[in-house]
Design a protein around this motif. Structure first.
Motif, mmCIF file in Angstrom:
data_model
loop_
_atom_site.group_PDB
_atom_site.id
_atom_site.type_symbol
_atom_site.label_atom_id
_atom_site.label_comp_id
_atom_site.label_asym_id
_atom_site.label_seq_id
_atom_site.Cartn_x
_atom_site.Cartn_y
_atom_site.Cartn_z
ATOM 1 N N GLY A 156 0.787 -1.229 0.000
ATOM 2 C CA GLY A 156 0.000 0.000 0.000
ATOM 3 C C GLY A 156 0.816 1.274 0.000
ATOM 4 N N ILE A 157 2.155 1.144 0.146
ATOM 5 C CA ILE A 157 3.015 2.331 0.150
ATOM 6 C C ILE A 157 3.942 2.261 -1.066
ATOM 7 C CG2 ILE A 157 4.818 3.610 1.383
ATOM 8 C CD1 ILE A 157 3.692 2.478 3.981
ATOM 9 N N LEU A 158 3.936 3.283 -1.886
ATOM 10 C CA LEU A 158 4.805 3.314 -3.065
ATOM 11 C C LEU A 158 6.261 3.458 -2.634
ATOM 12 C CD1 LEU A 158 2.715 5.642 -5.411
ATOM 13 C CD2 LEU A 158 2.885 3.145 -5.488
ATOM 14 N N LEU A 159 7.131 2.692 -3.261
ATOM 15 C CA LEU A 159 8.559 2.733 -2.905
ATOM 16 C C LEU A 159 9.360 3.655 -3.809
ATOM 17 C CD1 LEU A 159 9.286 -1.050 -2.169
ATOM 18 C CD2 LEU A 159 8.567 0.740 -0.587
ATOM 19 N N GLY A 160 8.806 3.998 -4.959
ATOM 20 C CA GLY A 160 9.573 4.809 -5.904
ATOM 21 C C GLY A 160 10.578 3.938 -6.644
ATOM 22 N N ALA A 161 11.091 4.466 -7.757
ATOM 23 C CA ALA A 161 12.015 3.682 -8.587
ATOM 24 C C ALA A 161 13.265 3.263 -7.812
ATOM 25 C CB ALA A 161 12.405 4.488 -9.825
ATOM 26 N N GLY A 162 13.837 4.208 -7.058
ATOM 27 C CA GLY A 162 15.038 3.880 -6.294
ATOM 28 C C GLY A 162 14.772 2.847 -5.220
ATOM 29 N N GLY A 163 13.645 2.981 -4.540
ATOM 30 C CA GLY A 163 13.298 2.025 -3.496
ATOM 31 C C GLY A 163 13.048 0.643 -4.045
ATOM 32 N N LEU A 164 12.402 0.572 -5.205
ATOM 33 C CA LEU A 164 12.153 -0.723 -5.833
ATOM 34 C C LEU A 164 13.458 -1.386 -6.268
ATOM 35 C CD1 LEU A 164 9.024 0.112 -8.014
ATOM 36 C CD2 LEU A 164 9.098 -1.434 -6.042
ATOM 37 N N THR A 165 14.331 -0.600 -6.885
ATOM 38 C CA THR A 165 15.617 -1.139 -7.323
ATOM 39 C C THR A 165 16.396 -1.711 -6.148
ATOM 40 O OG1 THR A 165 15.740 0.397 -9.187
ATOM 41 C CG2 THR A 165 17.817 -0.561 -8.422
ATOM 42 N N ARG A 166 16.409 -0.987 -5.038
ATOM 43 C CA ARG A 166 17.123 -1.481 -3.846
ATOM 44 C C ARG A 166 16.463 -2.734 -3.285
ATOM 45 N NH1 ARG A 166 17.499 4.115 -3.109
ATOM 46 N NH2 ARG A 166 15.605 4.179 -1.819
ATOM 47 N N ALA A 167 15.139 -2.747 -3.268
ATOM 48 C CA ALA A 167 14.424 -3.885 -2.693
ATOM 49 C C ALA A 167 14.639 -5.155 -3.522
ATOM 50 C CB ALA A 167 12.933 -3.567 -2.586
ATOM 51 N N TYR A 168 14.517 -5.052 -4.830
ATOM 52 C CA TYR A 168 14.700 -6.245 -5.661
ATOM 53 C C TYR A 168 16.158 -6.698 -5.676
ATOM 54 C CZ TYR A 168 9.877 -6.323 -7.183
ATOM 55 O OH TYR A 168 8.497 -6.434 -7.202
ATOM 56 N N SER A 169 17.079 -5.751 -5.615
ATOM 57 C CA SER A 169 18.499 -6.123 -5.494
ATOM 58 C C SER A 169 18.738 -6.858 -4.180
ATOM 59 C CB SER A 169 19.381 -4.873 -5.561
ATOM 60 O OG SER A 169 19.271 -4.225 -6.808
#
Length: 213
Positions: free
Chosen positions: A103-116
């Motif tokens: 429910g909370i958007l992570l943003g492009a940078g947050g997504l990249t860090r999370a999937y990494s």
């Protein structure tokens, strides 16, 4: 990546973490073909059919690289996962990171860090093994030199597969083929030339588990 020396996952693994209420579940497998990799991906998509995203990547050999963001913004999931394995010099690997949106958007940078992180956590859990030409050898040994010979084998990255006890000892060991001469040299020095190992076989395979940090 060296043509002959590279790393592969030591085994399959699973890991999980939560980032801003989004749940990330990672699965990793050693694979040798695209068919194997695609079968694992289908399995995860079926298992986690209710997840928002099942992002994936796989590398096979030096040239086969595939990835998918599975609905995440382009370049924020599959490719960052792929780069984790490239940086670690790991191939013959398939990884799926499943995301349940919190429910909370992570943003492009947050997504990249999370999937990494998802890919790296799975690799850390699995461990890695170096592929190379390994020799299986019979190493004769006296009881007096037993502990010292074991240390010499370990110092060269060798593994003792079996030990046979009799009037003397015979160690059956696996070690990288290019270290056989070094081990024989040490045996010669320790025994004044009386101990001579015998190479029984050679094969291209992964070595023992290595920690990934």
């Amino acid at each position: 990546m060296d043509e002959k020396v590279f790393r592969v996952p030591f085994g399959p693994s699973e890991s999980e973490f939560v980032e801003k209420r989004s749940r990330f579940i990672s699965h990793l497998w050693p694979v040798e073909t695209e068919e194997e990799a695609q079968a694992h991906i289908r399995e995860m998509k079926s298992k986690y059919y209710d997840a928002r995203h099942n992002c994936w990547c796989y590398l096979i050999g030096r040239n086969v690289m595939r990835y998918s963001d599975d609905g995440e913004p382009q370049g924020t999931a599959g490719q960052p996962m792929l780069k984790v394995f490239e940086r670690e010099n790991v191939t013959n690997v398939c990884c799926v990171v499943t995301r349940y949106f919190g429910g909370i958007l992570l943003g492009a940078g947050g997504l990249t860090r999370a999937y990494s992180q998802g890919a790296k956590d799975a690799l850390v859990a699995a461990g890695a093994a170096t592929m190379g030409l390994w020799a299986q050898a019979a190493v004769p040994c006296t009881y007096a030199l037993f502990e010292r010979v074991k240390l010499e084998i370990a110092a060269l990255g060798g593994v003792i597969d079996d030990t046979e006890y009799g009037a003397d000892i015979c160690l059956y060991v696996s070690l990288m083929a290019d270290t056989v001469d070094a081990l024989q040299k040490r045996l010669t020095e320790l025994s004044s030339g009386s101990l001579k190992l015998e190479v029984l076989d050679e094969e291209y395979r992964p070595g023992p588990r290595e920690e990934v940090k």
